[in-house]
Every structure is written in C-alpha cells, then in structure tokens.
Write an enzyme that holds these catalytic residues in place. Sequence first.
Site, PDB file in Angstrom:
ATOM      1  N   ASP A  20      61.104  37.783  37.695  1.00  0.00           N
ATOM      2  CA  ASP A  20      59.462  37.761  37.954  1.00  0.00           C
ATOM      3  C   ASP A  20      59.181  36.421  37.837  1.00  0.00           C
ATOM      4  O   ASP A  20      59.298  35.878  36.774  1.00  0.00           O
ATOM      5  CB  ASP A  20      58.621  38.857  37.269  1.00  0.00           C
ATOM      6  CG  ASP A  20      57.247  38.858  37.615  1.00  0.00           C
ATOM      7  OD1 ASP A  20      56.850  37.665  38.424  1.00  0.00           O
ATOM      8  OD2 ASP A  20      56.489  39.842  37.457  1.00  0.00           O
ATOM      9  N   TRP A  26      53.621  42.604  31.616  1.00  0.00           N
ATOM     10  CA  TRP A  26      52.926  42.993  32.675  1.00  0.00           C
ATOM     11  C   TRP A  26      52.545  44.240  32.557  1.00  0.00           C
ATOM     12  O   TRP A  26      53.547  45.066  33.096  1.00  0.00           O
ATOM     13  CB  TRP A  26      53.124  42.140  33.912  1.00  0.00           C
ATOM     14  CG  TRP A  26      51.819  42.363  34.865  1.00  0.00           C
ATOM     15  CD1 TRP A  26      50.554  42.099  34.583  1.00  0.00           C
ATOM     16  CD2 TRP A  26      52.104  42.379  36.272  1.00  0.00           C
ATOM     17  NE1 TRP A  26      50.010  42.076  35.832  1.00  0.00           N
ATOM     18  CE2 TRP A  26      50.686  42.381  36.748  1.00  0.00           C
ATOM     19  CE3 TRP A  26      53.230  42.835  37.147  1.00  0.00           C
ATOM     20  CZ2 TRP A  26      50.666  42.776  38.210  1.00  0.00           C
ATOM     21  CZ3 TRP A  26      53.044  43.028  38.403  1.00  0.00           C
ATOM     22  CH2 TRP A  26      51.890  43.144  38.851  1.00  0.00           C
ATOM     23  N   LYS A  71      48.781  32.069  41.928  1.00  0.00           N
ATOM     24  CA  LYS A  71      48.341  31.028  40.838  1.00  0.00           C
ATOM     25  C   LYS A  71      48.539  29.753  40.951  1.00  0.00           C
ATOM     26  O   LYS A  71      47.713  28.734  40.932  1.00  0.00           O
ATOM     27  CB  LYS A  71      49.013  31.388  39.539  1.00  0.00           C
ATOM     28  CG  LYS A  71      49.520  32.827  38.953  1.00  0.00           C
ATOM     29  CD  LYS A  71      48.365  33.877  38.765  1.00  0.00           C
ATOM     30  CE  LYS A  71      48.817  35.138  39.039  1.00  0.00           C
ATOM     31  NZ  LYS A  71      47.868  36.122  38.190  1.00  0.00           N
TER      32      LYS A  71
HETATM   33  C1  LMR Z   1      47.406  39.500  35.459  1.00  0.00           C
HETATM   34  O1  LMR Z   1      48.367  39.766  34.809  1.00  0.00           O
HETATM   35  O2  LMR Z   1      46.215  39.449  35.137  1.00  0.00           O
HETATM   36  C2  LMR Z   1      47.776  39.004  36.869  1.00  0.00           C
HETATM   37  O3  LMR Z   1      48.898  38.997  37.193  1.00  0.00           O
HETATM   38  C3  LMR Z   1      46.674  39.902  37.739  1.00  0.00           C
HETATM   39  C4  LMR Z   1      47.058  41.374  37.955  1.00  0.00           C
HETATM   40  O4  LMR Z   1      47.421  41.695  39.064  1.00  0.00           O
HETATM   41  O5  LMR Z   1      47.206  42.103  37.176  1.00  0.00           O
END
Ligand code: LMR
Length: 402
Positions: free
Chosen positions: A213, A132, A248
């Site tokens: 996470d 992420w 989510k």
């Molecule tokens: C995402 O990865 O799109 C979500 O977790 C929202 C974010 O805060 O990035």
Amino acid sequence: MNLFDTLTPAPPDAILGLTEAFKADERPEKINLGVGVYQDDQGRTPVMASVKAAEKVLLETESSKSYLSIGGAPDYKTHVQRLLLGEGHPALHAERVRTAHTPGGTGGLRVGAELLKQLRPDATVWLSDPTWANHRGIFTAAGFRVEVYPYYDAAHKGLNEAGMMTALDGVPADDIVLLHVCCHNPTGVDLTEAQWSAVGRLAADRRWTPFLDFAYQGLGVDLETDRRGLLALVDQVPELFVASSFSKNFGLYRERTGALSLMAATASAATAAFSHLEKTIRVLYSNPPAHGGLIVTTVLNDPALREQWEAEVATIRERIQSVRSALVVGLKERGVDRDFSFIESQKGMFSFSGLTDSQVAFLREQKGIYIVKGGRINVAGITSGNLDYLCDALAEALKPAG
Ligand code: LMR
C-alpha cells in the site's frame, strides 16, 4: 416484513465518521485531527497550483467525455509506473509490470483483493498490527481470512522488528502480506532500507505474496527515498501487487485517483494477469473516472508543471515536519513529562500519539478535538492558530490523575 425494518444503524466509519461528527460540532475552537487530509497553516486544504494549472489546460484541450478503457489511459499508467519504480527500471523494461487506474488507492486495494481471491481463494491476508482501519474491511469484504503480524512496539515507540520478522518468517507460502511502503498509517514508523531487504528475503524464501500500500509517496523523505521499500521487494520477489494513490501527494482526494499495479515473473504472465484484472474491474465499476488521471498526466508530462508539483509536495512535507517539532516543543513547554520526541522521527501525516481511548474521548467531548480511536493524530491538521489550544488540551488530558 419490509426489507429494512429490522435494521439498526451501522456504526459510523472509524475515520470518515469522525469527520461527520466534527462537521456537526458547533464549538468554534474544534480541531479535526482525524482523517488524513492535508491542511495548510490557515487550516485550508487547497487545490495545488500545479493541479489548477493542469485543469486550465484540460478545460481548453479535453475533447471528449467518452469512456476510458477498463484499465485507464496508457499515459497515466506509464506515469504511475515511473513514479513507483523510477524511470528505466529493469522490471519496466522487461514489461513485467501492468497498471490499472483505479478509483483511489482504496479501489486499487479492493480490485487487487478481488483478483487475489480468484487466484488464492484459501489464502490468509496478513496485516500489520496496527494498520489503516479500512484494510481489514477491504480484505474481509473480498472474502479473505485476515490475521495480523506484530509491527508497532508501543513501549519503545518504534518498530517491533524481531516480532515482525519472526511472524513474517512463519507466514505460509501463498498467503498475502500487506505492507505500507512509507509513512505507515497509523504509526508513522517506517522500515529502514536494511529492514526492507530482510522482508524481501523472507518473502522470496517463504513464497508469500507482498501486497504493498503506497499512498504517501513524497510525504516521508522525498519521492525517490520513499519508494525504496518497494524497490527492495521488486528486486527479490517474482510477483507482487502495489495499490497507490494521488489523494495526498496531488491533493486529489475527491477525484479518486489511484492505481493497482501488478508485477509478474514474465511479460506474458503479466499480460495474462492483467486481462483477468480487467475482467474483475469490469464487473465492479466498469472503468475508472477520468478527471484526476488527466490532471496527473498533464502535470507529469510538462516539465515546468512537474517541477512546480514537486516543490508543492516538498512544501507539504516540510510543513508537516515543522508542525511535528512545534508540537513536541509545545508539550514540553507545558511541563508534560512524558517524552514525545518520537513524534519528530515519525514519517508522513500521522503520529501515533500513545493517547489512550479514554484520553481521546476526553479530548473530543470536553475540547472538541477529534482524534481517531487508538490515538492516531493527523499532524497536518495542526496550525499556528490551533497549536496552543491543542497543547493545553493535551497537557490536561495527560495530567496524572489525583
Ligand atoms: C486516512 O487514513 O485518514 C485516509 O487514508 C483517509 C481514509 O480514507 O481513511
């Protein structure tokens, strides 16, 4: 000279910045497959019925807006722990787990990072490659050096198991390894139970600290199966961190409803560690926002609402799965010769499509289709209304040159 005069604008956020660009796009056919937000087949992100029902209860019964305590409300923490580990888990009985209600999973990651920086100032944080986009920012902002371990095998569209295990075997003691419990963001590629056990053994042998996470519980296989990676680690290591989120699986995105849980080797160590976590929280945001936590607690306290919520989570999961299948069929129907069947076996909201950055740019500029750089598609943004347009555009983007 004025303070701000020399500044040039910061680059937009890799994910949230895309939403802003999408909103400003005037093309009616535009599609947002960027940010990880669930949409139903009408393209709406509805408030869950169980959540609405809980809010009605709260409207009648909430009697104060006074502060929560630094770590949040006791009932909320109990529900978080039971969802994470399952009711009656030995680590809960032994009182080795403590939880703070945090502003979203992001808040949980950040307060965990801050506490870790106090305890292990010289540690390196290891992130999966890819991960992420915000993970690097969070741990860097807390002052950590960040490295990556291999995760995704682009050639086989799966886990680079050998690369990952070798790298985790070489992580020095006292470093921190961030792992996604389920629905890996951005790849959708998860570990099997056996792979999780192997990771747990490495963590125990090499004495690095797992930081998990867990933002998508219930969106992978089901609420129980999705936690098995966490359980495998809890069984094998004395200490770990978990950042979790109800964004989510309760659709509580804007209510910023998450948690940081820590597990210590003993109850007294957990109590001491939690007191330091509270000190960390106090100077960051003092105490958490209440509304989302009250919703979660109200739903999970009431057997009928809980059942309704679980059914709603199942509906989300099933829709995502059917969209995955429809996308694979749609691409095949258009004669795209690349095999996209891997999309069906990925878990959670995201699919790592294999689109190149120039294909992603083409789709945005020419077609108004917004996809995160790197090729991550939020499959939950695909509807029966936009599927054909999307498949046509993808087929065009993937057409061999010449
Ligand atoms: C995402 O990865 O799109 C979500 O977790 C929202 C974010 O805060 O990035």
